[in-house]
Design a protein around this motif. Sequence first.
Motif, short mmCIF file in Angstrom:
data_model
loop_
_atom_site.label_atom_id
_atom_site.label_comp_id
_atom_site.label_asym_id
_atom_site.label_seq_id
_atom_site.Cartn_x
_atom_site.Cartn_y
_atom_site.Cartn_z
N ARG A 181 0.83 -1.21 0.00
CA ARG A 181 0.00 0.00 0.00
C ARG A 181 0.87 1.26 0.00
O ARG A 181 0.55 2.23 -0.70
N PHE A 235 2.28 1.74 -3.41
CA PHE A 235 1.24 2.14 -4.37
C PHE A 235 0.88 3.61 -4.22
O PHE A 235 0.64 4.31 -5.22
N SER A 236 0.85 4.09 -2.98
CA SER A 236 0.45 5.47 -2.73
C SER A 236 1.62 6.42 -2.59
O SER A 236 1.43 7.58 -2.24
N LEU A 262 1.11 -5.29 -4.85
CA LEU A 262 1.26 -4.05 -5.61
C LEU A 262 0.70 -4.21 -7.02
O LEU A 262 0.01 -3.31 -7.54
N PHE A 267 -3.06 -3.99 -6.91
CA PHE A 267 -3.52 -2.61 -6.80
C PHE A 267 -3.48 -1.90 -8.15
O PHE A 267 -4.42 -1.19 -8.52
N LEU A 268 -2.39 -2.11 -8.88
CA LEU A 268 -2.25 -1.47 -10.19
C LEU A 268 -3.27 -2.01 -11.19
O LEU A 268 -3.89 -1.25 -11.95
N LYS A 319 -6.64 -0.63 -10.34
CA LYS A 319 -6.79 0.75 -10.80
C LYS A 319 -7.12 0.79 -12.29
O LYS A 319 -8.01 1.55 -12.74
#
Length: 416
Positions: free
Chosen positions: A9, A12-13, A332, A335-336, A339
């Motif tokens: 996280r 990612f951020s 990761l 998450f990508l 998105k």
Amino acid sequence: MNTELFIARRLFSAKESKKNLSRRIVRLAVAGISLGMVVMILAVAIVIGFQREIAAKVNGFSAHLQIVNYDSNQSYQTIPIDEDQAFLPALDSLSGVRHIQCFATKPGIIKAGDEIQGVVLKGISSDFDWRFFDRYKLAGERIPLDSSRTDQVWISEQISKLLKLKLGDQLLMYFLNSDEKLPRIRRFTVGGLFRTGLEEFDRMFVLADLRHIQRLNNWSDKQISGFEIFIDDLDDLDAVNREVRALVLENLEADAPLLRVSNVKEKFPYIFDWLNLLDMNVWIILFLMVLVAGFNMISGLLVIILERTRMIGILKSMGAANANIRKIFLYLSAFLVGKGLLWGNIIGVALCLLQQHFKIIHLDPASYYVNTVPVNLLLSHLVLLNLGALAVTLLMMLGPSYLVGRISPEKTIRFE
């Protein structure tokens, strides 16, 4: 606490180093996933829309199932059956059956001025379901079937243009019986115009009072060509077809003519075979788009791993196992990919809604049977597309994630 998820996280951020090469490559990978999802959503929605729209039009003219005399061939000159049948009450209550109506057909020729056109006169009665033709009506009112025999007919816009007819005009129709040398002539009045876009059927069928066909064929007022059966779901066609056949055979009387049950796929196999071929095209598109999205993410993940080499070395020196570090990069990646899928869904659904409500893209009905690109997007298909794309893409990430095990901590900690 899930340490791997926490680190993923944070990565990612992370706000830093937005201008480096890896950030741009990752953005391109996410954009590729978004574009792939848009293409998949549109492909599925349009193909399902085509299949349902064209099938609905064919069913509107011919119904899902028909019960006719067994000796009637595939032509529209039929052998009559009795309107009063013992199986009708049970058939009406059969699960999946939406509506039952009687019908009759007779081929003929329309003559208007110097123009002629071969058509099929379809006789309908007071039990006729008008919902399909109300949807495609251009002008006129429903044929009054409750009173005495009416001369009003409904013709398509295509026939009206070919014969230069408009609402309220009169036309002559000629009919031949096998045992008569001279044709029978009937005068009708154009009471309604419709346009479905299914041109093969538009130029063929003319709706009229069933009692005209009974009189033309010298039938009694209880004789018809057969029954049309509409069902709730086309996917249940085969199952309902078997149940209807069993019901008809069970109630067959000894002295009654043998009846035959036919379905719309048997009558028009070339249309439904063409629709089924579209499924193969969709699977090819889905396979290619998921493959492209997976390779985009593989390149992005490799760049991220190479960029985070020093971090990997530090984690290994602190005792982190290769499996734990792989989890970080798989999280990761998830998450990508998520998105990318999110933006793909937003754009894809928006495009579908725009086409559905504003009919932006038009088609030639002579080639595609529809005037505009039909769209039918179901929530279940959307969920399956996202789950499938996410699962396949993450599985493709497993191979590149093993690159973590080849990184040596004593060399990478000193890496600048």
